[in-house]
Enzyme design. Sequence first.
Site, PDB file in Angstrom:
ATOM      1  N   LYS A  89     -13.660  -0.886   5.551  1.00  0.00           N
ATOM      2  CA  LYS A  89     -14.275  -1.633   4.456  1.00  0.00           C
ATOM      3  C   LYS A  89     -15.265  -2.675   4.934  1.00  0.00           C
ATOM      4  O   LYS A  89     -16.365  -2.771   4.410  1.00  0.00           O
ATOM      5  CB  LYS A  89     -13.208  -2.330   3.602  1.00  0.00           C
ATOM      6  CG  LYS A  89     -12.433  -1.387   2.695  1.00  0.00           C
ATOM      7  CD  LYS A  89     -11.256  -0.768   3.410  1.00  0.00           C
ATOM      8  CE  LYS A  89     -10.418   0.078   2.474  1.00  0.00           C
ATOM      9  NZ  LYS A  89      -9.422   0.866   3.242  1.00  0.00           N
ATOM     10  N   ASP A 102      -0.972  -6.264   8.889  1.00  0.00           N
ATOM     11  CA  ASP A 102      -1.921  -5.208   8.541  1.00  0.00           C
ATOM     12  C   ASP A 102      -3.174  -5.921   8.022  1.00  0.00           C
ATOM     13  O   ASP A 102      -3.121  -6.553   6.964  1.00  0.00           O
ATOM     14  CB  ASP A 102      -1.343  -4.280   7.466  1.00  0.00           C
ATOM     15  CG  ASP A 102      -2.270  -3.104   7.152  1.00  0.00           C
ATOM     16  OD1 ASP A 102      -1.866  -2.209   6.380  1.00  0.00           O
ATOM     17  OD2 ASP A 102      -3.406  -3.067   7.676  1.00  0.00           O
ATOM     18  N   TRP A 128       0.851  -1.184   0.000  1.00  0.00           N
ATOM     19  CA  TRP A 128       0.000   0.000   0.000  1.00  0.00           C
ATOM     20  C   TRP A 128       0.892   1.241   0.000  1.00  0.00           C
ATOM     21  O   TRP A 128       1.843   1.329   0.784  1.00  0.00           O
ATOM     22  CB  TRP A 128      -0.889  -0.018   1.241  1.00  0.00           C
ATOM     23  CG  TRP A 128      -1.843   1.123   1.366  1.00  0.00           C
ATOM     24  CD1 TRP A 128      -2.643   1.636   0.386  1.00  0.00           C
ATOM     25  CD2 TRP A 128      -2.104   1.887   2.546  1.00  0.00           C
ATOM     26  NE1 TRP A 128      -3.393   2.672   0.893  1.00  0.00           N
ATOM     27  CE2 TRP A 128      -3.091   2.847   2.219  1.00  0.00           C
ATOM     28  CE3 TRP A 128      -1.623   1.847   3.860  1.00  0.00           C
ATOM     29  CZ2 TRP A 128      -3.594   3.751   3.138  1.00  0.00           C
ATOM     30  CZ3 TRP A 128      -2.135   2.757   4.789  1.00  0.00           C
ATOM     31  CH2 TRP A 128      -3.099   3.701   4.419  1.00  0.00           C
TER      32      TRP A 128
END
Lengths: 410, 428
Positions: free
Chosen positions: B277, B241, B160
Amino acid sequence: MSLFSDVPLAAPVAVFKLTADFREDKSPSKVNLGVGAYRTDDCQPWVLPVVRKVEKMIAGDDSLNHEYLPILGLPEFRSSASKIALGEDSPAIQEKRVGAVQCLGGTGALKIGAEFLRRWHNGNNNTKTPVYVSAPTWENHNGVFLNAGFEDIRPYKYWDAQKRGLDLSGFLGDLESAPEHSIFILHACAHNPTGTDPTQDEWKQIADVMKRRSLFPFFDSAYQGFASGNLEKDAWAIRFFVSQGFEIFCAQSFSKNFGLYNERVGNLTVVAKDEDNLNRVLSQLEKIVRITWSNPPSQGARLVAITLTTPDLFAEWKDNVKTMADRVLLMRAELKAKLLALGTPGTWDHITDQIGMFSFTGLNPKQVEYMVKEKHIYLMASGRINMCGLTTKNIDYVAESIHEAVTKVQ
Amino acid sequence: MALLKTSKIISAVGAHTPALGVLPFRASSWWTDVQMGPPDPILGVTEAFKRDTNPKKMNLGVGAYRDDQGKPYVLSCVRKAEAQIAAKSLDKEYLPIGGLGEFSKACAQLALGPDNEVLKSGRSITVQTISGTGSLRVGANFLSRFHTAVQDVYLPKPSWGNHTPIFRDAGMQLKAYTYYDPKTCGFDFKGALDDISKIPEKSVILLHACAHNPTGVDPRPEQWKEMASVIKKRNLLVFFDMAYQGFASGDIDRDAWAVRHFIEQGHNIVLSQSFAKNMGLYGERVGGFTIVCKDTEEAKRVESQLKILIRPIYSNPPMNGARIAATILNTPELYKEWLVEVKSMADRIIRMREMLVSNLKSEGSTHNWQHVIDQIGMFCFTGLKPDQVERLINEYSVYMTKDGRISMAGVTSGNVAYLAHAIHAVTK
């Protein structure tokens, strides 16, 4: 062998420890004069009626969702919050040189501002630029600027313990001797913890020296409206500096004046020389936000934006704020009256001269200890009390206890 | 580090001369030498998309879930939780620095499983954070301050985009291990193991728990097992993560399998979680940061230091989103409903993957598009080259980032045929 074997146990943050101790205290007459949150005369938290109203509006609006806000925050919040600080007719706003970053409370606004200044003020990454905070000041000011990388946090004279008021000549002296480009954290109103603010004339003198010495004003505005009950009056210093041509940062908190403590609603207002400078500054602030929290929480900002931009809600909010400010003023008047009636040694004018949520009583650490241990009245070791913790029901007890502490303990 | 009177400093964004002396007051700004920050590449995609007037345009840069009508989706369990919360007329008092207790507890349980030995023994600490970014930031700061032995963080290649600047700003050094194989559009398992086996002891290794961002390429369980073993041998500190638990496969336990396996194998991990999300709580900023410690005594010391770190950043976290998440996680009927809804989001994504591939076949594409189906989560690394991406944008109004990454969330049953047509056109 753990990687964290050498991690030391950190001391708890004092003000929260005080509340924790208060909670555990079984005494029926206990009083919490510690943490800075508003309480009603029944000693209850107060959710502003206008807040409840707007919450319902938001909940009932099916067009609203939980999508990400822009990195700099909700645009309507940012602009309406800056207007509150600078005034509806602010020339700086009209000249398009005012911008803002929605942040996590006043703390978050100070943090983002501090990170920017460390990177871009007085050179690149100049961690040696002195940052001046008032003596005394909100204890987290030191933490925020140290954490942002500044190495030199210095006190400027502020509170005169002898006369229980502002040490103006000391303050001006420190401004004169500060290295150019030093950053000064100024409390816009309702100084925390002393409750002592410069008068308008004193602010003019302060501004004069700051202009001459090229010092950077970083305002901390956590109590606008809450201090005097009047938004304009409480923002006078900020607006004066802007009218004098200063570029400023102003960290605004809506925790107290909206009672939105846990929704973390804050705004870093930036006033620059012109639009071009402003845009470059905002672009860099955005980068800092992205690596800290990406984008801010939407609930509180929506609430404040709707309230500030809807005329009848705005009027209702101002009214709610005045309710809080008035109760504080009443408690100040009562406490002073009772101490005078008791004949408590010392002068107590400072109780009503001081402004905002807090009062620096002048009690020394031993007297404070007496208050906490013997009388179950919780206040900070500095002698700071939260006026909101006083009610018509406990004020006699508190006044008598202060009387005892002052007469019995030296 | 710049000094006050030095004449020239070359910084990452260009040369700069600090102001000297007192300049005429109204003439100059403090900020004359502040450079314009570079534009965000993903934002740039959205800006261009907005300006495009083509009715068939598609925004495949968006990192937020969309329903089959292309609209943002507020979960029904979220609406119900909100109604429940509103009825309680709660106050707005400050949360503790570490956040809402019921949230942190439930957050850890979701990741580790309620019967996890770590939770039973109380040897971990979880704090509420400002979503995933805030969690990574707190974690990076903590490691920078306390993991002083080695300050290197190894990220998968690619990772990311925001990982690098977060860790760098916290003071850590960034390194990388092989991860994505552009030849297969899949996992370069051998390359990863090779690199990992050479990482110096005590370094930090960051792993995406599931639904790798940006590639969508996840290791299989047996591959995770080998990685766990090598990482143990190398004595590395594991930083997971997990931003997509439930959202990847549709099954929260399956998506947390790697995290739980590592813990079982004795890794005392640190973990970032996001509810942006999987609960659609993007703008409410709901996340958690967990450190698995040796014992409860260590957990207490670590917790105290986390609070010291958090206080000068934002004092305490926002209530609204955490309260919603806690209500869902702790109310059985809402929790059940949430599991169904998160599965339906994941299922729609999976269906779009399958439809895209079958449409490409129908278009007559002879390329191997299996990776589109094999990859998992919101994103897909299509394998498209920059010039092909350019054509997609300019000729078909299909917007994505230059690396060929598309967000499957932007694909619907209404536009998947057009997308397949466009991709086929630029790759045939």
